[in-house]
Design a protein around this motif. Structure first.
Motif, PDB file in Angstrom:
ATOM      1  N   PHE A  51       4.416   1.570   3.044  1.00  0.00           N
ATOM      2  CA  PHE A  51       5.092   1.888   1.742  1.00  0.00           C
ATOM      3  C   PHE A  51       4.469   2.703   0.713  1.00  0.00           C
ATOM      4  N   HIS A  52       5.658   2.648  -0.560  1.00  0.00           N
ATOM      5  CA  HIS A  52       5.309   3.900  -1.442  1.00  0.00           C
ATOM      6  C   HIS A  52       3.911   2.238  -2.659  1.00  0.00           C
ATOM      7  N   PRO A  53       2.731   3.672  -2.735  1.00  0.00           N
ATOM      8  CA  PRO A  53       1.775   3.159  -3.073  1.00  0.00           C
ATOM      9  C   PRO A  53       2.060   2.150  -4.793  1.00  0.00           C
ATOM     10  N   ASP A  54       2.119   3.209  -5.144  1.00  0.00           N
ATOM     11  CA  ASP A  54       3.044   2.841  -7.250  1.00  0.00           C
ATOM     12  C   ASP A  54       3.227   1.848  -7.165  1.00  0.00           C
ATOM     13  N   ASN A  55       4.991   1.337  -6.481  1.00  0.00           N
ATOM     14  CA  ASN A  55       5.693   0.512  -6.335  1.00  0.00           C
ATOM     15  C   ASN A  55       5.249  -0.822  -5.772  1.00  0.00           C
ATOM     16  N   THR A  56       3.839  -0.535  -4.424  1.00  0.00           N
ATOM     17  CA  THR A  56       3.491  -1.392  -4.073  1.00  0.00           C
ATOM     18  C   THR A  56       2.701  -2.773  -5.035  1.00  0.00           C
ATOM     19  N   ARG A  57       1.718  -1.561  -5.572  1.00  0.00           N
ATOM     20  CA  ARG A  57       1.214  -2.258  -6.662  1.00  0.00           C
ATOM     21  C   ARG A  57       2.226  -3.046  -7.742  1.00  0.00           C
ATOM     22  N   ARG A  58       2.612  -2.084  -8.161  1.00  0.00           N
ATOM     23  CA  ARG A  58       3.879  -3.062  -9.544  1.00  0.00           C
ATOM     24  C   ARG A  58       3.990  -4.235  -8.432  1.00  0.00           C
ATOM     25  N   LEU A  59       4.412  -4.190  -7.831  1.00  0.00           N
ATOM     26  CA  LEU A  59       4.494  -6.102  -6.933  1.00  0.00           C
ATOM     27  C   LEU A  59       3.781  -6.910  -6.684  1.00  0.00           C
ATOM     28  N   LEU A  60       2.852  -6.040  -6.332  1.00  0.00           N
ATOM     29  CA  LEU A  60       1.884  -7.219  -6.403  1.00  0.00           C
ATOM     30  C   LEU A  60       1.451  -7.442  -7.735  1.00  0.00           C
ATOM     31  N   ASP A  61       1.592  -6.804  -9.024  1.00  0.00           N
ATOM     32  CA  ASP A  61       0.828  -7.418 -10.070  1.00  0.00           C
ATOM     33  C   ASP A  61       2.112  -7.974 -10.474  1.00  0.00           C
ATOM     34  N   ALA A  62       4.195  -7.838 -10.024  1.00  0.00           N
ATOM     35  CA  ALA A  62       4.804  -9.526 -10.783  1.00  0.00           C
ATOM     36  C   ALA A  62       4.130 -10.639  -9.549  1.00  0.00           C
ATOM     37  N   LEU A  63       3.873 -10.051  -8.420  1.00  0.00           N
ATOM     38  CA  LEU A  63       3.235 -11.895  -7.495  1.00  0.00           C
ATOM     39  C   LEU A  63       2.150 -11.756  -8.412  1.00  0.00           C
ATOM     40  N   THR A  64       1.343 -11.925  -8.642  1.00  0.00           N
ATOM     41  CA  THR A  64      -0.218 -12.066  -9.711  1.00  0.00           C
ATOM     42  C   THR A  64       0.738 -12.572 -10.596  1.00  0.00           C
TER      43      THR A  64
END
Length: 338
Positions: A51-64
């Protein structure tokens, strides 16, 4: 200027609901929670999934943000709720059940406005209730509901019935996945079960029965419980969230159930029981759009099952409302005279 005493926070929570569901379902689809049983960085997760690294981080932040993940020093891992219920190979996973709310055939949310404005769909667009492939997939998804705590709750209540330890034979009516029977059988080593449903659905149930080494204690009866014979000699007939299809023919079905039981046997229904003019609780919200599509109501007013059982010859009925993870449901315990 306007003066307001109310807080519109509940409306905002409703509006945010689809976004939260989309975030969770995206993570379920790509098995993000499977990657986070131990702490990992977004780059590690993105690398594993391509996956795209930055958007993966954004998804993980949202799930947090919605309390499914824990974040510390740039590392993410599952919160206990996600660890128990959203890891795909967990024995208590409800991942498929969570995604079921967006099932295009059962709940086409994008057609809600059209349904309200124009009414039920035409024959070529409506749900095909005879589509056995659809129901086979649906029962596989809904099994997670039972594994996620409801099975042990219901089985515990049934195990307290007088004489349960001497029960020999039970029927699971419209069994679907058959998991409720597995929990009930687990409470009595001498009890054998008969699972009744359409043949393709029983094929799906057989996979679960086999996985839990219960093949020697379970028989399968292919058929439509509304039209076909149920067999006889049962100590217990159990039905869970299936009687909605029998709303117009409850008397004839309950009479069949009555005659299939031994004297003193029990019929136990675990079903929605709507209150406040059939507007509460929210257990049956998932049935709103299918009801609009078909032009039929599928919810039970509280007390209807108990009243029908008494009118069809059952001697005693006890009813109780249970809290489940998807909302309140009623359990009606109906006993045939000895």
């Amino acid at each position: 200027m306007p003066s307001v005493d109310l807080n519109y926070s509940p409306l905002h929570e409703i509006a945010m609901g689809p976004i939260k569901a989309a975030l969770m379902n995206c993570a379920i689809k790509y098995k993000v929670f499977d990657q986070l049983t131990t702490p990992r960085t977004p780059r590690e997760v993105a690398g594993k999934l391509g996956f795209h690294p930055d958007n993966t981080r954004r998804l993980l932040d949202a799930l947090t943000t919605i309390d499914l993940l824990h974040k510390k020093a740039g590392f993410y891992c599952n919160q206990p709720l996600a660890q128990a219920f959203l890891v795909s190979d967990s024995g208590t996973s409800v991942s498929r059940l969570m995604m079921q709310t967006q099932h295009e055939g059962l709940n086409p949310l994008e057609k809600l406005e059209q349904l309200v404005a124009k009414g039920p769909m035409g024959q070529d667009e409506a749900i095909d209730l005879a589509d056995e492939k659809m129901w086979t997939e649906e029962v596989k998804s809904s099994a997670g509901w039972v594994f996620g705590g409801v099975g042990q709750l219901v089985a515990g209540i049934i195990a307290e019935l007088p004489g349960f330890s001497s029960f020999e034979k039970m029927l699971d009516l419209g069994c679907g996945h058959g998991v409720f029977s597995l929990f009930i059988l687990d409470k009595n080593p001498d009890l054998k079960g008969v699972l009744m449903d359409r043949a393709p659905v029983l094929d799906a149930a057989a996979e679960i029965v086999s996985a839990y080494q219960a093949k020697e204690r379970v028989d399968f009866l292919a058929g439509d419980y509304l039209a076909d014979q149920l067999g006889a000699g049962y100590d217990l007939v159990y039905a869970s969230a299936t009687l909605n299809f029998a709303l117009g023919t409850l008397d004839s079905l309950f009479t069949k159930i009555f005659h299939s039981l031994k004297p003193g046997g029990y019929f136990v229904s675990f079903q929605d029981g709507m209150t406040e003019e059939q507007t509460k609780p929210d257990t049956m919200l998932g049935a709103v759009i299918p009801s609009m599509m078909m032009g039929h109501d599928y919810c039970f007013p509280q007390g209807m099952i108990a009243e029908t059982a008494i009118s069809c010859g059952f001697q005693k009925v006890r009813s109780k409302t249970l809290k489940t993870p998807i909302g309140e449901m009623d359990i009606d315990i109906c006993q045939k005279g000895g």
